[in-house]
Every structure is written in C-alpha cells, then in structure tokens.
Design a protein around this motif. Structure first.
Motif, short mmCIF file in Angstrom:
data_model
loop_
_atom_site.label_atom_id
_atom_site.label_comp_id
_atom_site.label_asym_id
_atom_site.label_seq_id
_atom_site.Cartn_x
_atom_site.Cartn_y
_atom_site.Cartn_z
N LEU A 45 0.82 -1.21 0.00
CA LEU A 45 0.00 0.00 0.00
C LEU A 45 0.85 1.26 0.00
CD1 LEU A 45 -2.86 -1.08 2.42
CD2 LEU A 45 -3.10 -0.48 0.01
N ARG A 46 2.08 1.19 0.43
CA ARG A 46 2.94 2.39 0.47
C ARG A 46 3.33 2.85 -0.92
NH1 ARG A 46 5.80 -0.15 5.50
NH2 ARG A 46 4.65 0.87 7.20
N THR A 47 2.92 2.10 -1.95
CA THR A 47 3.18 2.51 -3.34
C THR A 47 1.95 3.13 -4.00
OG1 THR A 47 2.56 0.36 -4.27
CG2 THR A 47 4.85 0.63 -3.55
N TYR A 48 0.85 3.24 -3.25
CA TYR A 48 -0.42 3.74 -3.80
C TYR A 48 -0.65 5.19 -3.39
CZ TYR A 48 -2.11 -0.97 -5.06
OH TYR A 48 -2.29 -2.21 -5.62
N ARG A 49 -1.49 5.84 -4.17
CA ARG A 49 -2.15 7.07 -3.73
C ARG A 49 -3.58 6.72 -3.33
NH1 ARG A 49 -1.97 11.34 -8.30
NH2 ARG A 49 -2.64 9.49 -9.46
N LEU A 50 -4.19 7.55 -2.50
CA LEU A 50 -5.54 7.24 -2.02
C LEU A 50 -6.53 7.16 -3.18
CD1 LEU A 50 -7.35 6.68 0.39
CD2 LEU A 50 -7.75 9.14 0.59
N ARG A 51 -6.35 8.02 -4.19
CA ARG A 51 -7.29 8.00 -5.31
C ARG A 51 -7.22 6.69 -6.10
NH1 ARG A 51 -7.35 12.48 -8.87
NH2 ARG A 51 -8.27 11.11 -10.43
N ASP A 52 -6.08 5.99 -6.00
CA ASP A 52 -5.96 4.70 -6.69
C ASP A 52 -6.87 3.65 -6.07
OD1 ASP A 52 -3.96 5.84 -8.24
OD2 ASP A 52 -2.37 5.16 -6.89
N LEU A 53 -7.26 3.86 -4.81
CA LEU A 53 -8.11 2.90 -4.09
C LEU A 53 -9.55 3.36 -3.95
CD1 LEU A 53 -5.63 2.14 -1.17
CD2 LEU A 53 -6.06 0.68 -3.15
N THR A 54 -9.83 4.56 -4.46
CA THR A 54 -11.16 5.16 -4.27
C THR A 54 -12.06 4.92 -5.49
OG1 THR A 54 -10.19 6.89 -2.89
CG2 THR A 54 -12.39 7.32 -3.77
N HIS A 55 -13.33 4.67 -5.20
CA HIS A 55 -14.30 4.48 -6.29
C HIS A 55 -14.34 5.74 -7.15
CE1 HIS A 55 -18.15 3.88 -8.36
NE2 HIS A 55 -18.12 2.62 -7.96
N PRO A 56 -14.31 5.61 -8.48
CA PRO A 56 -14.25 6.80 -9.35
C PRO A 56 -15.34 7.82 -9.07
CG PRO A 56 -13.91 4.79 -10.63
CD PRO A 56 -14.28 4.36 -9.24
N ASP A 57 -16.52 7.37 -8.70
CA ASP A 57 -17.61 8.32 -8.45
C ASP A 57 -17.38 9.17 -7.21
OD1 ASP A 57 -18.82 7.26 -10.66
OD2 ASP A 57 -20.30 6.07 -9.56
N ASP A 58 -16.52 8.71 -6.29
CA ASP A 58 -16.31 9.45 -5.04
C ASP A 58 -15.08 10.35 -5.09
OD1 ASP A 58 -18.48 8.10 -4.09
OD2 ASP A 58 -17.34 6.61 -2.95
N ILE A 59 -14.21 10.20 -6.11
CA ILE A 59 -12.96 10.96 -6.15
C ILE A 59 -13.19 12.47 -6.24
CG2 ILE A 59 -10.92 11.45 -7.58
CD1 ILE A 59 -10.79 8.44 -8.21
N PRO A 60 -14.04 12.99 -7.15
CA PRO A 60 -14.21 14.44 -7.23
C PRO A 60 -14.68 15.05 -5.91
CG PRO A 60 -15.16 13.37 -9.14
CD PRO A 60 -14.82 12.29 -8.18
N ARG A 61 -15.61 14.42 -5.22
CA ARG A 61 -16.11 14.97 -3.95
C ARG A 61 -15.00 15.01 -2.90
NH1 ARG A 61 -19.19 10.86 -0.58
NH2 ARG A 61 -16.97 10.29 -0.39
N ASP A 62 -14.23 13.90 -2.77
CA ASP A 62 -13.20 13.82 -1.74
C ASP A 62 -12.09 14.83 -2.01
OD1 ASP A 62 -14.71 11.83 -0.70
OD2 ASP A 62 -13.21 10.23 -0.89
N GLU A 63 -11.73 15.03 -3.28
CA GLU A 63 -10.68 16.01 -3.60
C GLU A 63 -11.16 17.43 -3.34
OE1 GLU A 63 -9.20 15.15 -7.52
OE2 GLU A 63 -7.88 13.56 -6.75
N GLU A 64 -12.44 17.69 -3.56
CA GLU A 64 -12.99 19.00 -3.24
C GLU A 64 -12.94 19.25 -1.73
OE1 GLU A 64 -14.93 22.69 -3.20
OE2 GLU A 64 -13.89 21.62 -4.81
#
Length: 564
Positions: A45-64
């Motif tokens: 997991l230390r090679t990932y970014r959080l967005r790599d594990l996040t459902h695509p529909d939730d990424i824009p909201r979480d980044e906002e």
C-alpha cells in the motif's frame, strides 16, 4: 522517546484503519486494519495514492473536501467513501481526515477509516424495503409517487407529456383462490417481468399491492403513442403461461391518464385508477382513457357505497323470495332468498344495481350474514311452510369471514333444522384452495347444510368444482336456458348436465325459465326442477302463499337446490 515512537504502537494496533497521507494523496503510512479493509499488504500500500483505491464516483467529492481543508474552510472532514478491495468489490467506509504537521514541518493528513459496509447494506436493505415491492422488486407506491412528481416537474420544460398507466390483472382472484397463493405470486412475478421488459429504460414500473401495477411513461408525445405502447404491452402480457401445471392466459384491464396542467401525482394516479375501473366494468382485457365523465361516475360510486353502509346499518335492506318448482306440476318445493335495497329516494333496487359495489367495498360479508339470518328467521316464523330456503354466498364470505360461524349463529338463534337451509356457491368459490376456505366448506357440510353450485357451466373448471367438493346439487346457468331449442350446443349441454346430476345422485335445477316452450324442452332434457319468471318473481314473505304443498329434499332424488 520521540513523538513518532510514542505514536507508533497506537497507530499499528488500532482496530480502526489509519492512514498518513502526503500532500498529493500518497499513502505514506498505513496500519494493518486499513490493509485488511482493502485486502492488500501494508508494504504494497505504500506505493499507492488514495485516489488509486477510491471508487471513481467518489474521487471528485473527496478532492474538493481536501481542497477546502487546505484552504482553511474546514478544520476536518468526514465522508462515506467507497474503497476498492483487491477482489474488485466496493467497501463502504466512513473516512475522517484531519490536517497534521510532521516533526519536519511538512503538512500531511491523518485519515481514520472505518469499514461500514454491513451498516450500509442494512441501511440499503431497509431503504429498499421502504421503496420497493418485496415480491416483484418493482417500485412501491412511495417511490412511484416520488418519481411521478419528478416526471411532472420535468414536464414543465418538455413539449411532451407524462402518461400514467394503471393495470389490474383480470380474474386474478380465481387463480389465487383455486391454485393457491404461491401460484398467484408466481403469476404476479411473471407479469411484472413482462411489463418491465416492455417499457423504455427511463420509464418506471411499480406494483401497488395485490394485482395492481402502474407504469409511468415519461416524455410521451401523444395519447396515440401511449395507446400504441399499451397494444404491445397487452400482447406481451397475454402470452400463455404455465403455473402449477395449469396454462393461464393473463389479461389486464388498463386505465390510461395523461397529465393535465398543474396536476399532482396523486391526482394523475387516481385518474388512471378510475379509467382502469371503467375498463373492468366494460368487459375487462381492454384499455380505457380517463375522461371527466369517468370522474363523475367514480364520485357517484363513492356516494352509493356510503349509502350502502347506511342501508345496512339502518335496516333498509329487505329479503324477497323466489319460488323453485317442479317443472311438471309447477308445485313450489323451495324458495331462494334474494336481497333488495329499499332505497329511501330511488325505491326498490335489485342486486344488479348495488352488489358489485358491495363486493368492492367489502360490504358483502355483513350483507351476506344479514340475508342468512333473515332466511332462517323466515323459516322459523312460518311453520306452515315445510320446504327449504336457499341463500347465495359470495366467495368473500368463505374462509377468512368464517361462514360456518355465521350460519351456526343464525341456526342457534332461530332453532331451525339445518337441513332447511341451503347455500348456493359459485364454481370459483368451491375451488378456493386456502385451508380456511376448505375448513369452512367442510364445516358447513358437517352442520347438515347442502352446498349447491350456482351458475354451473360459467366457470373455467366446472367438473372440478363438482368432483372435488361436498356438492349436493347443481344449478344450470341462465345462459344455457336462453339457448334451449337451438338443436345444437345449447340443447346438448342442457341434456348432458341433467344426465350428470342424475348419475351423481344430485338434484339439478334449471334457472331462467321464462316461457312454456323453455319449460317443455327442459323437461324433455331430463330436468325436474326449475326457477324463473314463468313461475313467479321474487316477492316479500307476506305476499307468498305458504299454505300449499312444499316438498322436502327427501321427496326427490337428492336435495332441492335453487336458482338465481
């Protein structure tokens, strides 16, 4: 010991997933609980970014939300975020993210991650049960009205309109009662599947309960377009279907209502329901379009229903008696008790004018109990009359309404011999498959009450109703009497049923005899008993000549049934 060293045991041992995020969302550190949530190892997991594990529909909201965190608009944020497990499944989490500053002064984020998948599933299940029909998976009334309101709101900016289609399965009660509730449920599921398969992707299909379905046709250009769709839908529904070993050809009565300016969802649904009722009244298996005249008719029906409730309560109902006679001598051997409504303004009303409404309003149970009691009191009040009295019984009185209890109470109150009373039941009533219904029929027979099949030959399983039930007699439907003398099907059916009653040692009566010619032909076919206007209309008890001969059942070959 540094702060990091003090923090490490709590971080690693926490039962809640914990993540340290870099400014770009990289997973700088994770604990074992988080690794288990997403199905990966801590090292990987230390090679990932959080967005790599996040459902695509939730990424824009979480980044906002993280941007608002960086700008100081939020001290922290909490969101329900779907993470992607290594298996590909979505895991619902409650993620709380707070800004932290490391010992070297670099801005980072600390995220607490809780697995709430089971909580979400339970919530979704509750919401689904609240919004969807459990049997068919279709929308229920609550969701239907919500979507209908949305469709009507969208119509304000659409050149097209909204159509509401109300469907009711024809003769569903016959299938449900004769083949059982499991068969009825299977039929409803199949009809639901066929409706769903016929509509467009954006249309809504709902089940309101029982055998009622509704379709919302959004953005429909014209009434003609809606009717064209219904022609296709009816054809799809009518494809033969086998249920519990019986082939059924489903049909539906359909009401169509188009949205008017400023109409509410409830009103549009009610209009479609009113049109559906008109389709049933006009023969079933057809489509009726809502009009203002239909609304007036529906209001009149409600008025009659209210008056009927008052009539039952205030004693406006009366019972008249029509004779059943020997065809050779016209000698009265029994009477049939027939209800009338002595309306305060409209005069004496015959059953055709109110029984159907009575059935729909579930008033037939108290009305039926009234007629049974009146018939027993008539017998007790006239010792000079030694014959029988027969009473029509609705299928709604059998089973759940405990007909045996009603009859027993009337017999006990009047003290009459049970053999003096007979009950006429339609074929569908005889074929009701519920345990309560079977117990009712067996209980009536045990009391000594004769059960007569009324309107024999008009049901879809006439012989089954004779062979599978404790039947004492048969009454041939009036439809066949009208065809006497046709030297064809009418004469053959009359002769066959008369022969059947004798071979089964039952008594038979032919109803609707209105002429001497019909009487003569009926006798030639082997009928001994008849009923109809030729021998007299139904009259009040005080107008009957009860002093003449009246033969009991033992005088004939079997019990004496009546005719309608």
């Amino acid at each position: 010991m540094t702060e990091s060293e003090m923090f490490r045991p709590a971080f690693d041992g926490s039962p809640i997933g914990m993540v340290v995020l870099g400014p770009d969302g990289a997973l700088l550190d994770v604990n074992g609980a988080f690794a288990r949530i997403v199905g990966r190892t801590v090292a990987a997991l230390r090679t990932y970014r959080l967005r790599d594990l996040t459902h695509p529909d939730d990424i824009p909201r979480d980044e906002e939300l993280r941007w608002q965190l960086d700008s100081g608009e939020l001290p922290y944020f909490q969101a329900q975020t779907r993470l992607i497990h290594r298996s590909g499944d979505a895991v619902w989490t409650r993620m709380t993210v707070s800004p932290v500053t490391s010992e070297d002064g670099v801005q980072r984020y600390l995220a607490h991650v809780e697995d709430i998948t089971e909580i979400r599933r339970a919530k979704d299940l509750l919401e689904r049960r609240a919004l969807y029909d459990h049997l068919t998976g279709l929308a229920n009334r609550t969701l239907l009205l919500d979507r209908l309101e949305a469709a009507l709101e969208a119509r304000r900016t659409d050149a097209h309109t909204v159509a509401c289609v109300f469907l009711d399965v024809d003769h569903f009660k016959v299938v449900n009662d004769s083949l059982g509730h499991e068969a009825g449920d299977t039929l409803l599921q199949e009809i639901a599947r066929r409706i769903k398969g016929a509509v467009r992707p954006g249309d809504t299909v709902a089940r309101l309960g029982g055998d009622e379905f509704v379709v919302i046709l959004e953005s429909i250009p014209t009434q003609e377009a809606a009717e064209a769709f219904l022609t296709v839908l009816a054809a799809d529904i009518q494809v033969p279907f086998t249920v519990s070993g019986h082939e059924v050809v489903p049909t539906v009565s359909v009401g169509l209502a188009l949205a008017e300016p400023e109409i509410s969802a409830e009103s549009l649904l009610r209009n479609a329901d009113t049109a559906m009722y008109a389709a049933k009244q006009r023969g079933r298996a057809r489509v009726e379009v809502f009009t203002t005249e239909l609304r007036s008719h529906a209001l009149n029906k409600l008025s009659i229903e209210a008056e009927l409730r008052t009539a039952i309560r205030e004693g406006e109902l009366v019972v008249h008696y029509q004779p059943i006679v020997r065809l050779d001598t016209a000698e009265v051997v029994a009477y049939e008790a027939l209800v009338r409504w002595n309306h305060p303004n409209r005069g004496l009303l015959l059953p055709d004018e109110f029984i159907e409404i009575c059935e729909e309003a579930n008033l037939v149970v108290p009305l039926g109990a009234f007629v049974i009691t009146e018939a027993c009191e008539f017998i007790a009040a006239h010792p000079e009359y030694t014959g029988r009295v027969f009473v029509n019984v609705s299928t709604r009185q059998i089973g759940s309404a405990d007909l045996t209890r009603v009859v027993t109470a009337a017999l006990d109150a009047t003290g009459i011999d049970p053999s003096r009373l007979g009950l006429e039941i339609t074929e569908s009533g005889m074929l009701i498959a519920t345990q309560a219904a079977r117990s009712d029929l067996d209980g009536l027979t045990a009391l000594g009450i004769d059960l007569i099949i009324d309107d024999f030959g008009t049901g879809y399983s006439a012989l089954s109703s004779v062979l599978l039930n404790p039947v004492s007699g048969i009454k041939l439907a009036r439809e066949f009497t009208l065809r006497l003398g046709d030297r064809g099907t009418g004469d053959r059916i009359s002769t066959t049923v008369a022969t059947l009653t004798r071979s089964l040692h039952m008594s038979g009566v032919i109803e609707g005899v209105e002429s001497e010619a019909q009487r003569s032909i009926a006798r030639q076919h082997g009928w001994q008993l008849g009923q109809g206007f030729l021998f007299g209309h139904a009259r009040p008890a005080d107008e009957l000549d009860l002093g003449g001969p009246a033969l009991m059942a033992g005088t004939h070959d079997g019990p004496v049934p009546s005719a309608g």
